[in-house]
Design an enzyme around this catalytic site. Sequence first.
Site, short mmCIF file in Angstrom:
data_model
loop_
_atom_site.label_atom_id
_atom_site.label_comp_id
_atom_site.label_asym_id
_atom_site.label_seq_id
_atom_site.Cartn_x
_atom_site.Cartn_y
_atom_site.Cartn_z
N HIS A 272 17.26 21.15 -27.37
CA HIS A 272 15.92 21.52 -27.86
C HIS A 272 14.87 20.82 -27.00
O HIS A 272 13.82 20.41 -27.50
CB HIS A 272 15.83 21.09 -29.33
CG HIS A 272 14.74 21.75 -30.12
ND1 HIS A 272 14.49 23.11 -30.11
CD2 HIS A 272 13.82 21.22 -30.99
CE1 HIS A 272 13.48 23.38 -30.93
NE2 HIS A 272 13.05 22.25 -31.46
N HIS B 122 14.78 21.67 -40.48
CA HIS B 122 14.48 20.57 -39.56
C HIS B 122 14.99 19.25 -40.14
O HIS B 122 14.57 18.87 -41.24
CB HIS B 122 12.98 20.48 -39.30
CG HIS B 122 12.43 21.70 -38.62
ND1 HIS B 122 12.18 22.87 -39.28
CD2 HIS B 122 12.12 21.92 -37.32
CE1 HIS B 122 11.72 23.77 -38.42
NE2 HIS B 122 11.67 23.23 -37.21
N ASP C 115 16.74 21.67 -36.53
CA ASP C 115 16.03 21.33 -35.29
C ASP C 115 15.41 19.94 -35.34
O ASP C 115 15.11 19.42 -36.42
CB ASP C 115 14.89 22.32 -35.06
CG ASP C 115 15.39 23.70 -34.66
OD1 ASP C 115 16.61 23.90 -34.64
OD2 ASP C 115 14.54 24.56 -34.39
N ASP C 116 15.18 19.39 -34.16
CA ASP C 116 14.30 18.22 -33.92
C ASP C 116 14.97 16.86 -34.11
O ASP C 116 14.34 15.84 -33.86
CB ASP C 116 13.02 18.25 -34.77
CG ASP C 116 12.16 19.47 -34.50
OD1 ASP C 116 12.49 20.24 -33.58
OD2 ASP C 116 11.18 19.66 -35.23
N HIS D 289 10.66 17.79 -26.79
CA HIS D 289 10.05 18.81 -27.64
C HIS D 289 8.81 19.41 -26.98
O HIS D 289 7.74 19.52 -27.59
CB HIS D 289 9.70 18.25 -29.03
CG HIS D 289 9.72 19.31 -30.09
ND1 HIS D 289 8.60 20.00 -30.47
CD2 HIS D 289 10.74 19.82 -30.83
CE1 HIS D 289 8.92 20.87 -31.41
NE2 HIS D 289 10.22 20.78 -31.64
ZN LIG Z 1 11.48 21.91 -32.85
#
Ligand SMILES: [Zn+2]
Length: 190
Positions: free
Chosen positions: A72, A160, A21-22, A76
């Site tokens: 995503h 992440h 993620d991210d 965020h």
């Molecule tokens: Zn995230």
Amino acid sequence: MAPDSLWRIPSRPKCVYLTFDDGPTPEVTPWVLDLLDRYDIKATFFCVGDNVARYRSLFEMVKLRGHHVGNHTMNHISALTYGSKAYLANVEKANMLIHSELFRPPHGWLRWGHARLLQKKYRLIFWDVVTRDYSNRIVASQVVENVKKFTRNGSIITFHDQPKSWHNLQEALPAAIDWLIAQGYEFKLL
Ligand SMILES: [Zn+2]
């Protein structure tokens, strides 16, 4: 949570789904891509639209190396502070860059109204294994322990590819992958 959200997808032979993620971020994503290549593993990257806009070539590289990408949100954002319309607009903005039917909400938070709207267009992907790789309060060995303790057949495991995780990821990601391979897990794409 929404009825057809995904938290775990068991199969035979047993498998796991690695997710990141991210990202994409220049500090961490290239390293993750190289590591996954060495193991010949494909994963799913839930990207922040803002990062995709900033690091276009890195985003293209993720896809070029055979991984899947998901949405995503653009910035965020949290579903707890955005109404469903504003939230959806933010997701749509990210989709203009990411073009994926996969969606994962930041922090794992969604309200019913958000979920209902999102599900018309996206597959909502959550997870059942949170590695907490980003946490300053735990070290790499504890990240690996989280993987060992909570992974089952079909687990969706979340790491992440962003700088907050770097202090743990360098050691924890290869160690976690080695352990998963030793346990006989196959790696699948969402
Ligand atoms: Zn995230």
